[in-house]
Structure formats: C-alpha cells, structure tokens
Enzyme design. Structure first.
Site, PDB file in Angstrom:
ATOM      1  N   HIS A  75       0.823  -1.217   0.000  1.00 42.26           N
ATOM      2  CA  HIS A  75       0.000   0.000   0.000  1.00 42.26           C
ATOM      3  C   HIS A  75       0.860   1.271   0.000  1.00 42.26           C
ATOM      4  CE1 HIS A  75      -3.905  -2.050   0.825  1.00 42.26           C
ATOM      5  NE2 HIS A  75      -3.124  -2.929   1.420  1.00 42.26           N
ATOM      6  N   ASN A 148     -10.401  -2.781   2.409  1.00 40.93           N
ATOM      7  CA  ASN A 148     -10.059  -2.821   0.991  1.00 40.93           C
ATOM      8  C   ASN A 148     -11.314  -2.601   0.153  1.00 40.93           C
ATOM      9  OD1 ASN A 148      -7.329  -3.304   1.243  1.00 40.93           O
ATOM     10  ND2 ASN A 148      -7.484  -5.512   0.975  1.00 40.93           N
ATOM     11  N   HIS A 340      -3.760   1.205  12.264  1.00 44.62           N
ATOM     12  CA  HIS A 340      -3.531   0.007  13.075  1.00 44.62           C
ATOM     13  C   HIS A 340      -4.886  -0.633  13.372  1.00 44.62           C
ATOM     14  CE1 HIS A 340      -2.386  -2.801  16.015  1.00 44.62           C
ATOM     15  NE2 HIS A 340      -2.287  -2.020  17.065  1.00 44.62           N
ATOM     16  N   TYR A 363       0.612  -4.141  12.148  1.00 48.28           N
ATOM     17  CA  TYR A 363       0.513  -2.703  11.864  1.00 48.28           C
ATOM     18  C   TYR A 363       1.360  -1.863  12.812  1.00 48.28           C
ATOM     19  CZ  TYR A 363      -2.823  -3.727   8.260  1.00 48.28           C
ATOM     20  OH  TYR A 363      -3.387  -4.192   7.101  1.00 48.28           O
TER      21      TYR A 363
HETATM   22 FE1  HDE Z   1      -2.630  -4.686   5.444  1.00 44.24          FE
HETATM   23  N1  HDE Z   1      -0.805  -3.893   5.915  1.00 44.24           N
HETATM   24  N2  HDE Z   1      -1.988  -6.493   6.033  1.00 44.24           N
HETATM   25  N3  HDE Z   1      -4.373  -5.544   4.849  1.00 44.24           N
HETATM   26  N4  HDE Z   1      -3.271  -2.929   4.816  1.00 44.24           N
HETATM   27  C1  HDE Z   1      -0.446  -2.624   5.740  1.00 44.24           C
HETATM   28  O1  HDE Z   1       0.650  -1.309   7.329  1.00 44.24           O
HETATM   29  C2  HDE Z   1      -0.871  -6.728   6.733  1.00 44.24           C
HETATM   30  C3  HDE Z   1      -4.726  -6.859   4.947  1.00 44.24           C
HETATM   31  C4  HDE Z   1      -4.520  -2.629   4.377  1.00 44.24           C
HETATM   32  O2  HDE Z   1      -3.180   3.573   3.957  1.00 44.24           O
HETATM   33  C5  HDE Z   1       0.875  -2.291   6.357  1.00 44.24           C
HETATM   34  O3  HDE Z   1       1.102   0.864   7.706  1.00 44.24           O
HETATM   35  C6  HDE Z   1      -0.786  -8.127   7.080  1.00 44.24           C
HETATM   36  C7  HDE Z   1      -6.119  -7.042   4.707  1.00 44.24           C
HETATM   37  C8  HDE Z   1      -4.575  -1.244   3.990  1.00 44.24           C
HETATM   38  O4  HDE Z   1      -1.576   3.366   5.450  1.00 44.24           O
HETATM   39  C9  HDE Z   1       1.270  -3.618   7.023  1.00 44.24           C
HETATM   40  C10 HDE Z   1      -1.903  -8.714   6.542  1.00 44.24           C
HETATM   41  C11 HDE Z   1      -6.601  -5.797   4.442  1.00 44.24           C
HETATM   42  C12 HDE Z   1      -3.308  -0.745   4.232  1.00 44.24           C
HETATM   43  C13 HDE Z   1       0.129  -4.519   6.642  1.00 44.24           C
HETATM   44  C14 HDE Z   1      -2.646  -7.690   5.896  1.00 44.24           C
HETATM   45  C15 HDE Z   1      -5.503  -4.879   4.525  1.00 44.24           C
HETATM   46  C16 HDE Z   1      -2.519  -1.813   4.746  1.00 44.24           C
HETATM   47  C17 HDE Z   1       1.871  -1.678   5.418  1.00 44.24           C
HETATM   48  C18 HDE Z   1      -2.280 -10.170   6.590  1.00 44.24           C
HETATM   49  C19 HDE Z   1      -8.034  -5.391   4.086  1.00 44.24           C
HETATM   50  C20 HDE Z   1      -2.826   0.676   3.948  1.00 44.24           C
HETATM   51  C21 HDE Z   1       2.111  -0.280   5.917  1.00 44.24           C
HETATM   52  C22 HDE Z   1      -2.482 -10.656   7.925  1.00 44.24           C
HETATM   53  C23 HDE Z   1      -8.995  -5.700   5.127  1.00 44.24           C
HETATM   54  C24 HDE Z   1      -3.005   1.540   5.141  1.00 44.24           C
HETATM   55  C25 HDE Z   1       1.255  -0.134   7.055  1.00 44.24           C
HETATM   56  C26 HDE Z   1      -2.546   2.952   4.820  1.00 44.24           C
HETATM   57  C27 HDE Z   1      -1.184  -1.679   5.137  1.00 44.24           C
HETATM   58  C28 HDE Z   1       0.077  -5.798   7.037  1.00 44.24           C
HETATM   59  C29 HDE Z   1      -3.831  -7.963   5.191  1.00 44.24           C
HETATM   60  C30 HDE Z   1      -5.669  -3.480   4.287  1.00 44.24           C
HETATM   61  C31 HDE Z   1       2.640  -4.161   6.652  1.00 44.24           C
HETATM   62  C32 HDE Z   1       0.320  -8.773   7.865  1.00 44.24           C
HETATM   63  C33 HDE Z   1      -6.901  -8.349   4.761  1.00 44.24           C
HETATM   64  C34 HDE Z   1      -5.783  -0.502   3.439  1.00 44.24           C
HETATM   65  O5  HDE Z   1       1.339  -3.501   8.402  1.00 44.24           O
END
Ligand code: HDE
Length: 683
Positions: A75, A148, A340, A363
C-alpha cells in the site's frame, strides 16, 4: 490535590506563523539563524574548493539526504483526504461505540486510499486491490477501519501474507514488472494456493480497476464483533457504499491512464474536493447473530475468503462519510498517517479470524521501522482527539516534554494517577480453549463455491471483462505449467469461464467440478440500468474557433448543477471568443487523451474539423463505451472520425437545448453505454 503530571508541547517560538506555516518571512537555518545567502557554498575563492566550515551547506544537504522514509511494504502508493463521519443512530441497538451509535454525532476522519503492490511512485490505475483505510478521531480515542475495495482476501491465515506479497511484487532478480499481477510469480502462487481463487476473481473483475476512489466500495473484510450497551453481541461485516455508485474503468483505459496520467486517481480525488464535489460513502453493516459456531447460513464468518451475500443479510446504513478537505502536505499527512487494526473503542471487538489476528501484530510493528520509533502517535495526523495520558516515555523523536517524576503505576508520589477508568476498554470475556495446533477449521477447505457465486452474479459484459483480464494476465506469463494450473483452477469455478480463457490462450480447457447449486447475488454486479449521480465526472467538449459558445456554457451550467465539470478541448490553446462570449481552452489535442473524460461532446462548428488526434480521442471514447454527443455540425465531425452514430450511447441534436444537455448528463449517469460493446467487437 491537582496532579503534578503534565504533558506539554515544546514552547513554540514567540513568532506568529504565516499562511504557509512558516515563522516569519526571513530564511533561517533549522536552528533559527537568519541567512544572507543560500545559493553559493562557502569556498576558498570563487574558483576554490568548498569549505567544511560551511554549516549551512552541510545542514541543507544533510537534511535533504534524509528526506525519505521507508515506503510502506504494501500500500505504498496512496492518496488521502480529511472529512467527517456522521452517524444516523441505526447502530444504537448493536454497539455502544458512540461514534457509530449516536444519531447526529460527527467524528472527524482521515481516509487514505491506496494500491497494494506498486511502489510509491507507481501508477494509480493498475489492476490491483485498493486500500480504503479510515481513521476516526473519536472522542474515546482513534478507531481505524483498515479495509479494501474487495470484501475477501487472498489468504485465510496472516502467516501467508509475506508469501502472497512476495509473489505479487516485482521479481526479485530484475525488479520487474512494477505494480502488476500479470507475471509468473503471482500466478505461480495463486494457482498453487487455491484459497486465493475467490479473491483472484475479484481482482480480475472490473473491481480491480476502479474509475475513481469516489466510485469504489470499501469492505472491512473480516467479521467484527459489536457490543451493545446491554452487553449483547453481534457479528458484523462493514461496508462502505459510495453515493456516486460503483464504477470502473475498462482495461485499455486503465493502461493508457497509467502512461498519460499516472496520478489519475489522486488527481480526481484532489480536483473533486477542490471543486466542492465532495466524496460521500454510506457506512453499512450486515448484522449477523453471534453464535458459538460463528457461521451464518453455512458460511464460516471467520473465513476471510468468504462473503455473506447481501440478499441473505442486507446492509443496514449506520452513517455517512464525507471527504471534504485535501491534505495540506502529502508527507506530513498522507505519508505519515499510521493505521492500526488494533485501534478500537468500547463497543467494537475483533474476532478470531486468523488473518485479522496477524494484522493486529503487523501494523504497530511496521510503523516502528517506517516512522522511526515508537512516538509516531505524536505526529499531528496520528494524534488522537481524545485526551492522552499514558506512562509511555522517551524514545526516538519524543516531542512531549513530560514533567514531574512519575511514569509508573501504582505510585504514591502523584496521587496514584493516572488511574484506570471504569469507562475503559474491557475485552469481552470469552472462552478460549482447544489443542495448540497449526491448522484451519475444516470449512476453510471450500476454495471454489464462492468464486463460482461471484462469477455467476456478474452480467454478460462484466464476464467478458473478466475473461479478458484472465487471458491478458496469463498471456503475460512465460511458464506454460503456470497457465495450465491456472486453467485447472478456473475449471473448478465455471466451465464456460475456463473454456473462454483457454481459447484466448490457445490451450485446451481442462475439466473441473464447479459447484452446481449456487444462488447468484445480483448485488455483486456493478452495472447500472438507471442514471445515477454524476458528481466529479468530467465532460470534454471539443470546439474550434466559430463553435457555439452559448451551447458550451449551457452544458457547463447544467453539468455544474449536478457536480460535474466541462473542459473545453481545442486544436491549440488560448481562448475561444464569439459574440462577446469567451471560453478558456483547458486542453489541446496535444495535452489530452480520452481517459480524462467520461463523455466527449462535439460542439456545433466542428463539422469541417478533422485531425488524427481528435479521431483517436473519439475512437477511444467509442471503444470504451463512453457517452459521445454532438450538436449541430458536430455530427459531421463524428462521422468523419469514423464513429458509428447509430451505436448506443450516442446523443445527437440539431441544436444545444435543455433536453440535449439533460440527455447527455443522463447518459453520463449510466457510466457507460455497455450495449455498445457488441458494436465495438464488430467494428
Ligand atoms: Fe494490510 N498492511 N496487512 N491488509 N493494509 C499494511 O501497514 C498486513 C490486509 C490494508 O493507507 C501495512 O502501515 C498483514 C487485509 C490497507 O496506510 C502492514 C496482513 C486488508 C493498508 C500490513 C494484511 C488490509 C494496509 C503496510 C495479513 C483489508 C494501507 C504499511 C495478515 C482488510 C493503510 C502499514 C494505509 C497496510 C500488514 C492484510 C488493508 C505491513 C500482515 C486483509 C488498506 O502492516
């Protein structure tokens, strides 16, 4: 006894800030020393070497050298806006969280939209999942709904996240392709890892290429648990429903936009807000009984690869989000915002969905690297609007000057403050038992039935797009076994889908066992049959000297009243003037492409005009099923460009009248003349 504990911000300089946030008009160093020259380094003579003594040169360059922070692992590419969420009271029976429950309560928000795979500088319109992350600055503390634009996910357990992301990111040897899933490692992974099937169908559908953030749904994906004032609990799924409707680009348009305007979505967001065409979304919940099995109509609510069709559990609207203010500074706000999933308030809990559980760790962890330490909650964009009174101390970039001696509990020195609250967050006591295992529930083994449900819920034109997307993506893979495995996967979704993709790839369709008894969910289709809102839409009017400027003004006024804008396109720049009226030419044939417009209208007077660029403009708009219109001699120019004026979605009139402008705007409200798709294929 008043507390001695105080948290104060550093004393700001006793100088008023100017509109651009600076203290005064004179250039200084970071330490406040006024400078007399910032263009020449200090040298031993005009032709001599620079001197180490030049503290200004060193500070300026050193700060510049450290201007970037690590981009988000996923992202990274995003754009954001401020706004407000207003609850309508409908959630009062299911949650005690006031920001959701209390009718009329306004909560400030910051919303960041993003793509997943691309780097920070990648294009907006690539085929990908879009992030839809909302930070609610509630009176009880921040709540982040980090969702999402698709309601399901590739994986059922967070431990697989590095795998799916490594597979989707550019190949590690050459770092190509950027921001694409059309490559071997992605398809290698998802064809072996069949729990991704449902999500892959969403990504290959038109949902993977939204028209704008304004026309995109959002989903919490996981099931959450809401807790009411009386302690009753429900399981819920969160949905953001765009007031402007759900609409997408077509693939060729998305590809063109990636080249001609990589900022397509962020520009649309910022321009729309600047023009007063605010983005609006209803927040809705599907409320499901909280049972011991955590299932609904046989659907496992802990499985993030499953949806609950809206026909089985309607989405109830509980409030409206309006995005109405652009950030002042991209870095300070959009880049530094830290979401977070664990930011919750009483009344909202998470469930045991194993994907959600891993996110609760990830997060906070990622922000420590990205924002350089544990004090990122002090950055203005992350600062809660609720009072903060923690015992967290020191660390990198501490901006608070804590006073007193006490940063622990219990304490006798400071009146045992801060005390825990009887309004504080209490995790609902729930039984947790079971053997320690690395295993999924058996119900997680169904990887195909909802993919079939999704495909069969789409209209014909959406299915054609889906087939084309699969054929394109698999056609970009080099490894034949990967294509074959992907086809074997599709054979278990739908026989026709598999056959059509196979035909496009020149391969034999394998046999599979698609689910038979699937009830389609029409709510999953995004094709509309009645004109919807056109807020934020852009209508291009091609005009030449001598064109009917009154007609253009009429269209502009009518479009503006419905939140849309008209841009005048002409062969060369400047101003068109006639009969005392003027129209500023905003785009020339050199500076525009069809992707900028939801409709193209030819003004009267363009009849004799012909140019290869305007022909391409019109041909593209035609192929992309956009509204095309002309009044007066404009029709001649359409014919000269080879446009079949008998095709659907072509609005013609002898003169510019109210009826004509209404017909044009209504056609834009249908988003696309999909019925034209057949003409496009035949032509
Ligand atoms: Fe994320 N995801 N994600 N994700 N995600 C990040 O956090 C992660 C998942 C989503 O505009 C990171 O600050 C793991 C699902 C959005 O700043 C990180 C898993 C969904 C955003 C991270 C998921 C999301 C992130 C990268 C699997 C939809 C952008 C930078 C367990 C429900 C937020 C950050 C923004 C961002 C980890 C799966 C949505 C690395 C480990 C499912 C919208 O922490």
């Amino acid at each position: 006894m008043p507390s001695k504990r105080k948290q104060v911000r550093p004393t700001t300089a006793p100088v008023a800030r100017t509109a651009r946030g600076a203290e005064g008009d004179e250039l200084t160093t970071a330490h406040g020393l006024r400078l007399s020259d910032t263009d020449h380094s200090l040298k031993a003579g005009p032709r001599g070497p620079s001197l180490l003594e030049d503290f200004h040169l060193r500070e300026k360059i050193t700060h510049f050298d450290h201007e970037r922070i690590p981009e988000r692992v996923v992202h990274a590419r995003g754009a954001a806006a401020h706004g407000v969420f207003v609850a309508n009271g409908a959630a009062a029976s299911v949650t005690k969280a006031a920001f959701l429950a209390e009718a009329g309560r306004e909560t400030p928000v910051f919303t960041r939209f993003s793509t997943v795979l691309g780097s920070r500088g990648s294009a907006d319109t690539v085929r990908d999942v879009r992030g839809f992350a909302v930070k609610f600055y509630t009176a009880e503390g921040n709540v982040d709904l980090v969702g999402n634009n698709m309601p399901v996910f590739f994986i059922q357990d967070g431990i697989k996240f590095p795998d799916v992301i490594h597979a989707g990111k550019p190949h590690p040897d050459r770092e190509i392709p950027q921001a694409q899933s059309a490559h071997d490692t992605f398809w290698d992974f998802v064809s072996l890892h069949t729990e991704a099937t449902h999500h892959v169908l969403w990504a290959m559908s038109d949902r993977g290429i939204p028209r704008s953030y304004r026309t995109m749904e959002g989903f919490g994906v996981h099931t959450f648990r809401l807790v009411a004032a009386d302690g009753a609990t429900s399981l819920v799924k969160f949905h953001w429903k765009p007031v402007a409707g759900v609409h997408s680009l077509v693939w060729e348009e998305a590809q063109l936009a990636a080249g001609t305007d990589p900022d397509f979505h962020r520009r649309d967001l910022a321009d729309g807000i600047d023009a007063g065409a605010f983005l609006e979304y209803d927040l809705g919940i599907q409320v499901l009984p909280d049972s011991a099995e955590e299932t609904f109509e046989g659907i496992d609510l802990l499985d993030p690869t499953k949806i609950v069709p809206e026909e089985l559990a309607p989405v109830q609207v509980i409030g409206r989000l309006t995005l109405n203010r652009n950030p002042d500074n991209y870095f300070a706000e959009t880049e530094q915002v830290a979401f977070h999933t664990g930011n919750l308030v009483p009344g909202i809990e998470v469930t045991n969905d194993p994907l959600m559980q891993a996110r609760l760790f990830s997060y906070l962890d990622t922000q420590l690297t990205r924002l350089g330490g544990p004090n990122f909650t002090q950055l203005p964009i992350n600062c809660p609007h609720a009072a903060v009174n923690d015992n967290l101390r020191d660390g990198m970039h501490q901006t608070l000057v804590h006073k007193g001696q006490v940063a622990y509990l219990p304490n006798g020195i400071d009146g045992d403050l801060p005390r825990v609250s009887d309004q504080g967050y209490v995790h609902l006591p729930r039984e947790v038992e079971g053997p320690k295992v690395r295993a999924n529930p058996v119900s997680f083994e169904d990887h195909f039935s909802q993919a079939t449900l999704f495909y069969r819920s789409l209209t014909e034109v959406e299915r054609v797009h889906l087939v084309e997307a699969f054929t394109f993506e698999l056609g970009k893979c080099y490894e034949q076994p990967i294509r074959e495995r992907a086809l074997a996967q599709l054979a278990n979704v739908d026989t026709d889908l598999c056959a059509e993709v196979a035909a496009g790839l020149g391969l034999k369709a394998p046999k599979g066992k698609p689910a038979k008894d699937v009830t389609p969910s029409p709510a999953l289709s995004i094709v509309v049959t009645e004109p919807g809102p056109i807020t934020g839409r852009v209508i291009g009017v091609l005009a030449v000297p001598g064109s009917d400027l009154t007609g253009i003004a009429r269209l502009r006024t009518a479009a503006k009243a419905r939140g849309a804008v008209v841009r005048v396109i002409a062969p060369i720049g400047g101003i068109l003037s006639a009969d005392g009226k003027e129209e500023i030419i905003e785009r020339t044939l050199l500076t525009t492409r069809s992707i900028e417009y939801d409709a193209i209208v030819l003004a009267d007077g363009t009849g004799e005009f012909k140019d290869i660029k305007s022909t391409v403009l019109l041909q593209e708009a035609f192929r992309h099923c956009k509204t095309i219109a002309a009044w007066g001699s404009g029709e001649q120019a359409l014919l000269a460009a080879g446009v079949d004026t008998t095709a659907p979605g072509i609005v013609l009139a002898a003169k510019s009248t109210k009826a004509f402008t209404t017909a044009v705007l209504d056609a834009v409200g249908l988003h696309r003349a999909w019925a034209r798709a057949d003409h496009v294929m035949q032509s």
